[in-house]
Design an enzyme around this catalytic site. Structure first.
Site, PDB file in Angstrom:
ATOM      1  N   SER A  23       0.826  -1.214   0.000  1.00  0.00           N
ATOM      2  CA  SER A  23       0.000   0.000   0.000  1.00  0.00           C
ATOM      3  C   SER A  23       0.858   1.261   0.000  1.00  0.00           C
ATOM      4  CB  SER A  23      -0.948  -0.011   1.208  1.00  0.00           C
ATOM      5  OG  SER A  23      -0.234  -0.201   2.408  1.00  0.00           O
ATOM      6  N   ASN A 111      -2.267  -3.073  13.006  1.00  0.00           N
ATOM      7  CA  ASN A 111      -3.724  -2.897  12.944  1.00  0.00           C
ATOM      8  C   ASN A 111      -4.193  -1.690  13.756  1.00  0.00           C
ATOM      9  OD1 ASN A 111      -3.500  -5.186  11.478  1.00  0.00           O
ATOM     10  ND2 ASN A 111      -4.526  -6.542  12.946  1.00  0.00           N
ATOM     11  N   THR A 156     -40.272  26.424 -10.159  1.00  0.00           N
ATOM     12  CA  THR A 156     -40.543  25.031  -9.778  1.00  0.00           C
ATOM     13  C   THR A 156     -40.771  24.308 -11.096  1.00  0.00           C
ATOM     14  OG1 THR A 156     -42.928  25.338  -9.620  1.00  0.00           O
ATOM     15  CG2 THR A 156     -41.681  25.683  -7.588  1.00  0.00           C
ATOM     16  N   HIS A 157     -40.347  23.063 -11.176  1.00  0.00           N
ATOM     17  CA  HIS A 157     -40.404  22.300 -12.435  1.00  0.00           C
ATOM     18  C   HIS A 157     -39.659  23.033 -13.553  1.00  0.00           C
ATOM     19  CE1 HIS A 157     -43.723  20.103 -10.445  1.00  0.00           C
ATOM     20  NE2 HIS A 157     -44.098  21.319 -10.058  1.00  0.00           N
ATOM     21  N   SER A 278     -13.907  27.086 -26.954  1.00  0.00           N
ATOM     22  CA  SER A 278     -14.048  25.881 -27.766  1.00  0.00           C
ATOM     23  C   SER A 278     -12.925  25.860 -28.787  1.00  0.00           C
ATOM     24  CB  SER A 278     -15.407  25.913 -28.455  1.00  0.00           C
ATOM     25  OG  SER A 278     -15.373  25.159 -29.642  1.00  0.00           O
ATOM     26  N   LYS A 284     -17.879  30.471 -28.377  1.00  0.00           N
ATOM     27  CA  LYS A 284     -18.202  29.755 -27.149  1.00  0.00           C
ATOM     28  C   LYS A 284     -17.445  30.253 -25.918  1.00  0.00           C
ATOM     29  CE  LYS A 284     -20.485  26.429 -26.617  1.00  0.00           C
ATOM     30  NZ  LYS A 284     -20.312  25.068 -27.083  1.00  0.00           N
ATOM     31  N   GLU A 291     -19.310  22.125 -14.816  1.00  0.00           N
ATOM     32  CA  GLU A 291     -19.598  20.794 -15.362  1.00  0.00           C
ATOM     33  C   GLU A 291     -18.692  19.757 -14.712  1.00  0.00           C
ATOM     34  OE1 GLU A 291     -19.709  21.082 -19.719  1.00  0.00           O
ATOM     35  OE2 GLU A 291     -20.439  23.110 -19.414  1.00  0.00           O
ATOM     36  N   GLN A 323      -7.427  -2.377   3.840  1.00  0.00           N
ATOM     37  CA  GLN A 323      -6.418  -1.525   3.207  1.00  0.00           C
ATOM     38  C   GLN A 323      -7.055  -0.722   2.058  1.00  0.00           C
ATOM     39  OE1 GLN A 323      -2.207  -2.759   2.799  1.00  0.00           O
ATOM     40  NE2 GLN A 323      -2.665  -2.969   0.631  1.00  0.00           N
TER      41      GLN A 323
HETATM   42  N1  ARG Z   1      -1.211  -1.517   5.049  1.00  0.00           N
HETATM   43  C1  ARG Z   1      -2.159  -2.061   5.943  1.00  0.00           C
HETATM   44  C2  ARG Z   1      -3.484  -1.308   5.805  1.00  0.00           C
HETATM   45  O1  ARG Z   1      -3.463  -0.269   5.269  1.00  0.00           O
HETATM   46  C3  ARG Z   1      -1.690  -1.921   7.348  1.00  0.00           C
HETATM   47  C4  ARG Z   1      -2.229  -2.917   8.295  1.00  0.00           C
HETATM   48  C5  ARG Z   1      -1.708  -4.257   7.982  1.00  0.00           C
HETATM   49  N2  ARG Z   1      -2.045  -5.217   8.956  1.00  0.00           N
HETATM   50  C6  ARG Z   1      -1.938  -6.551   8.731  1.00  0.00           C
HETATM   51  N3  ARG Z   1      -2.306  -7.321   9.693  1.00  0.00           N
HETATM   52  N4  ARG Z   1      -1.506  -7.025   7.611  1.00  0.00           N
HETATM   53  O2  ARG Z   1      -4.538  -1.770   6.196  1.00  0.00           O
END
Ligand code: ARG
Length: 466
Positions: A23, A111, A156-157, A278, A284, A291, A323
């Site tokens: 990640s 975690n 409205t509408h 444009s 334009k 948008e 993740q």
């Molecule tokens: N990169 C992980 C996440 O973003 C971190 C936690 C990973 N924990 C694990 N038990 N593999 O969730």
């Protein structure tokens, strides 16, 4: 490079798995929060006598050096070397300070670490987005203040309905945005529990002081259940839904602006600096910004749906699915902040074409209700007055005239109740001024709404100082 978890493994990770699993290409933006969490965690470990003060000092100076290198863009966030930002910081720390670095992760899991980092990051971004929304409210209020007597048709509408003012319409958006601010602040409240110290899922055998870390990290309390602590992403979902509703509001405003600057309406003219041309049609001048905001709203809804779907089937506690919380949250934040950066300047530089608004008001019989109300106030039952006015409108349409162009003689054929005061009653500015109920479009009321918006801005900005 050997993984931090290499002990249990006899083979190195396949390269495709490295890329798939990692990640760090996106979670590297969490490095300030990751380092902040580690500083506080190690401080607590030392206070509790779990690591020595000397180790803590080394850890602190190592982390601060890493922060500086990362701020300076000197660290390459390479997925082949680092699985995620947490392992990256820890590995770099151990490379720099040796043994003491290996003690940092005592009583902690990635975690609870990632749960903390995300909370800290989302908390900071909520404040950022809230400030941008407050600025937008201010800009809309400023434009409203100049246009409390700028008559335009209310629809409205998408049919011309009753006379209102430009200020009144803008203040409707101010009301929506005020709710957005309150929703963001509510999410801040909901996330105000610190997951650090939850461990992997079942707390820890070390004597951690979770109240200390919670307090230093600016939370009111540690989360009550450690298993929930590592697996709760409700605050991300709430934030994404706040942002989705906010984008829905910005999209509706954008849609109005797109209409208003079309030749069919021509109620406003955007500044050249905030429009585009444009490649083929020389005449334009396009409202691309609006948008894009309207289009990007779909992205943010998608981000919300992504995370809702990621979370829906997850068993407790942490699963790697989680993740996937990051890219959608980051994308939504980046998208919304970009929109909120460009929109206020576009609005404050637009030209309000008041004469075109007034001209549109004169067509479309938006004073028909006022004609019916006029007769009703003179004693005719409303339903009869409504029907009589409908007949007058039909006649005017046929003859290409407006209600105020009917002569008193013509009117009195329909009802004896008509007299000179009719013309005053159907005058558009008078008609707006008489809509003077609380929350209405009369200048007296919109001035109150402007004052309330200014109070709101003051109150919500003051919270930062306290
Ligand atoms: N990169 C992980 C996440 O973003 C971190 C936690 C990973 N924990 C694990 N038990 N593999 O969730």
């Amino acid at each position: 490079m050997a993984k931090l978890w290499a002990g249990r493994f006899s083979k190195t990770t396949d390269e495709t798995v490295n890329d798939f699993n990692s990640s760090i290409p996106f979670d590297n933006r969490l490095y300030p929060q990751d380092i902040e969490g580690s500083l506080v965690h190690s401080e607590m470990l030392a206070r509790q006598g779990i690591i020595t003060a000397a180790d803590r000092d080394q850890i602190h100076s190592g982390l601060k050096e890493i922060l500086q290198s990362m701020d300076a863009g000197e660290v390459e966030f390479d997925p082949a070397q680092y699985e995620d930002i947490h392992m990256c910081v820890e590995q770099l720390l151990t490379e720099r300070i040796g043994q003491a670095g290996k003690r940092l992760h005592t009583g902690r899991s990635r975690n609870d670490q990632v749960a903390l980092d995300m909370r800290l990051y989302v908390r900071q971004e909520i404040l950022e987005v809230r400030d941008q929304v407050l600025h937008l409210i201010e800009v809309l209020t400023d434009v409203a203040e100049k246009n409390t007597a700028t008559i335009m048709p209310g629809y409205t509408h998408l049919q011309r309905a009753q006379p209102v003012t430009f200020a009144y319409v803008l203040l409707a958006y101010v009301s929506m945005l005020k709710r957005d601010v309150r929703r963001l602040e509510n999410t801040l409240d909901v996330l105000d529990e610190c997951p650090l110290g939850s461990g992997a899922l079942a707390g820890t055998t070390y004597d951690l002081d979770r109240h200390f870390t919670a307090e230093v990290l600016g939370f009111s309390q540690p989360c009550a259940n450690a298993m929930d602590g590592v697996s709760d992403r409700d605050y991300c979902l709430e934030f994404l839904s706040d942002l989705s509703i906010l984008m829905m509001h910005l999209s509706r405003l954008s849609e109005e602006v797109i209409s208003w600057c079309s030749w069919e309406f021509k109620f406003i003219e955007l500044d050249d600096a905030f429009s585009t041309g444009s490649s083929i049609m020389p005449q334009k001048k396009n409202p691309d910004i609006c948008e894009l905001i309207r289009g990007k709203t779909g992205r943010v809804y998608g981000d919300l749906m992504t995370l809702l779907t990621v979370m829906k089937g997850l068993p407790l506690a942490y699963d790697k699915d989680m993740q996937e919380d990051k890219e959608c949250v980051f994308d939504a934040i980046d998208t919304v902040t970009m929109c909120l950066k460009v929109l206020p300047d576009m609005l404050s530089t637009m030209t309000v074409l008041t004469e075109n608004m007034a001209a549109a008001g004169r067509k479309g019989f938006i004073n028909a209700t006022d004609c019916a109300d006029y007769l009703t106030k003179k004693g005719m039952p409303f339903r009869d007055a409504y029907k009589l006015t409908g007949g007058l409108v039909a006649r005017c349409i046929q003859e290409g005239r407006t209600l105020e162009q009917l002569t008193l003689k013509e009117l009195r054929v329909e009802s004896e109740l008509f007299d000179e005061s009719f013309y005053e009653a159907v005058d558009l500015l008078n008609a707006v001024k008489r809509r003077n109920t609380f929350g209405g479009p009369a200048p007296e009321q919109t001035e109150k709404q402007i004052a309330m918006a200014r109070d709101f801005l003051q109150e919500h900005r003051k919270q930062d100082e306290s």
